[in-house]
Design an enzyme around this catalytic site. Structure first.
Site, PDB file in Angstrom:
ATOM      1  N   ARG A 119      54.304   6.435  12.513  1.00  0.00           N
ATOM      2  CA  ARG A 119      54.142   6.515  11.053  1.00  0.00           C
ATOM      3  C   ARG A 119      55.360   7.200  10.444  1.00  0.00           C
ATOM      4  NH1 ARG A 119      49.735   9.794   9.680  1.00  0.00           N
ATOM      5  NH2 ARG A 119      49.732   8.903   7.594  1.00  0.00           N
ATOM      6  N   LYS A 184      48.314  16.447  19.955  1.00  0.00           N
ATOM      7  CA  LYS A 184      48.186  15.019  19.641  1.00  0.00           C
ATOM      8  C   LYS A 184      48.060  14.195  20.931  1.00  0.00           C
ATOM      9  CE  LYS A 184      50.241  11.342  16.908  1.00  0.00           C
ATOM     10  NZ  LYS A 184      50.720  11.012  15.585  1.00  0.00           N
ATOM     11  N   ARG A 319      45.925  25.441   7.656  1.00  0.00           N
ATOM     12  CA  ARG A 319      46.535  26.617   7.019  1.00  0.00           C
ATOM     13  C   ARG A 319      46.097  27.837   7.814  1.00  0.00           C
ATOM     14  NH1 ARG A 319      44.821  29.056   1.968  1.00  0.00           N
ATOM     15  NH2 ARG A 319      43.195  27.505   1.959  1.00  0.00           N
TER      16      ARG A 319
HETATM   17  C1  BTN Z   1      51.851   7.617  14.817  1.00  0.00           C
HETATM   18  O1  BTN Z   1      52.979   7.889  14.380  1.00  0.00           O
HETATM   19  O2  BTN Z   1      51.041   8.503  15.041  1.00  0.00           O
HETATM   20  C2  BTN Z   1      51.465   6.181  15.065  1.00  0.00           C
HETATM   21  C3  BTN Z   1      51.959   5.690  16.396  1.00  0.00           C
HETATM   22  C4  BTN Z   1      51.584   4.255  16.701  1.00  0.00           C
HETATM   23  C5  BTN Z   1      52.243   3.760  17.984  1.00  0.00           C
HETATM   24  C6  BTN Z   1      51.738   2.413  18.386  1.00  0.00           C
HETATM   25  S1  BTN Z   1      52.220   1.984  20.036  1.00  0.00           S
HETATM   26  C7  BTN Z   1      51.619   0.363  19.788  1.00  0.00           C
HETATM   27  C8  BTN Z   1      52.004  -0.048  18.381  1.00  0.00           C
HETATM   28  N1  BTN Z   1      53.336  -0.617  18.366  1.00  0.00           N
HETATM   29  C9  BTN Z   1      54.201   0.148  17.681  1.00  0.00           C
HETATM   30  O3  BTN Z   1      55.415  -0.109  17.533  1.00  0.00           O
HETATM   31  N2  BTN Z   1      53.582   1.241  17.220  1.00  0.00           N
HETATM   32  C10 BTN Z   1      52.174   1.234  17.542  1.00  0.00           C
END
Ligand code: BTN
Length: 321
Positions: A119, A184, A319
């Site tokens: 993201r 995470k 927080r």
């Molecule tokens: C995040 O940033 O938390 C989301 C990560 C999402 C990763 C997955 S791996 C499979 C799919 N293909 C990608 O290029 N991204 C998502």
């Protein structure tokens, strides 16, 4: 390297057992010279495989590699539309490129992503055969208006799938991160292809940390955890893939009919920030308050000075008291 050729795949399958294999035997199997064997080994090392050479014994992968098995995932999930690729740019992009010529449930899973996307334009670190890189296609005939809660629903589907394979104690952080004890574990990236007043094509990308190689861990700038370390076992990515597909197959049609309403309680049960003091980070503002869960549209509810405000965008962080 953009794909493994036939010899590269043969070599990978041979070394996957974690045993020693002599250069001579490998050369015979691939039908190539000893020098070429070295080049094929280098190719596998380039995509993150930890392969050693021990004089007199041959080559060995530092650990046994359990590869993704397309047939097994298809049969376990009862979904013939599963494609397993070894190397590609991004499983999300692979599906996006095929819209509108794919059907609901088309799945793409890869061993390695050259350009895995996270993201907010971040890179998703995607070492070979280490984690799950999974994307699933769904078309929403009701259009884009129905989609505000989709990433939350996908978070719930992912936790359900993890529970099915025996992983307990996973929680959700609004809007779509999957956490285990504050670290995470997985992320969700939903990408859309939509025109006004038309069906909306969605590609649901899910990345789950399964077994993080130490070298790759250095590239991650936030606390993380993987399934192998939290469970103390070697997790089976084929079972996990099938469980994810089954959950999405079940939940997406229900969500299309009834929206997020039937899942609100489940979200409240899984929300790791519920009733905790948080900051909502907006473009130019940092809004403190108490997290009060979500509403039917998937918006975050924040209690500020005794009033409830809802937020659709932004990031939430805990927080410190
Ligand atoms: C995040 O940033 O938390 C989301 C990560 C999402 C990763 C997955 S791996 C499979 C799919 N293909 C990608 O290029 N991204 C998502």
């Amino acid at each position: 390297m953009s794909e493994l050729n036939e010899q590269g795949s043969k070599l990978l399958n041979l070394l996957a057992d974690g045993e020693f294999h002599s250069g001579e035997k490998i050369g015979e199997l691939l039908g190539v010279s000893r020098t070429s064997v070295n080049n094929y080994i280098k190719g596998l090392q380039e995509i993150g495989l930890d392969i050693y050479k021990v004089p007199g014994r041959g080559y060995q992968s530092a650990k046994a590699i359990e590869l993704l098995d397309e047939k097994q995932i298809r049969s376990l999930s009862n979904n013939p539309l599963v494609k397993v690729e070894q190397i590609l740019d991004s499983t999300n992009q692979w599906l996006l490129d095929k819209i509108p010529n794919i059907k609901n449930g088309q799945t793409c899973i890869a061993e390695y992503q050259l350009a895995g996307r996270g993201r907010r334009g971040r890179t998703w670190v995607s070492p070979f055969a280490s984690h799950l890189y999974f994307s699933y296609y769904w078309r929403f005939d009701a259009g884009i208006d129905k989609l505000s809660g989709l990433s939350l629903l996908v978070g719930i589907a992912t936790v359900n799938a993890l529970e099915e394979i025996g992983i307990q104690g996973v929680s959700l952080k609004w809007p779509n991160d999957i956490y285990y004890q504050g670290k995470k574990l997985a992320g969700i990236l939903i990408e859309l292809n939509a025109q006004a007043n038309e069906a909306c094509h969605t590609v649901i990308g899910i990345g789950i940390n399964v077994c993080m190689p130490p070298e790759q861990a250095k590239l991650i700038d936030q606390p993380w955890i993987d399934l192998d370390s939290l469970s103390g076992e070697k997790m089976d990515r084929n079972l996990l893939s099938a469980a994810l597909i089954s959950e999405l197959q079940k939940l997406l049609p229900e969500y299309e009919n009834s929206g997020l309403q039937p899942y609100l309680q489940r979200w409240f049960d899984l929300d790791c920030f519920l009733d905790k003091p948080v900051n909502v980070l907006l473009a130019e503002q940092n809004k403190p308050g108490i997290c009060r869960g979500i509403n039917e549209s998937g918006a975050l509810l924040l209690e500020c000075d005794g009033k409830i405000e809802s937020f659709i965008g932004g990031e939430v962080s805990l927080r410190l008291a």
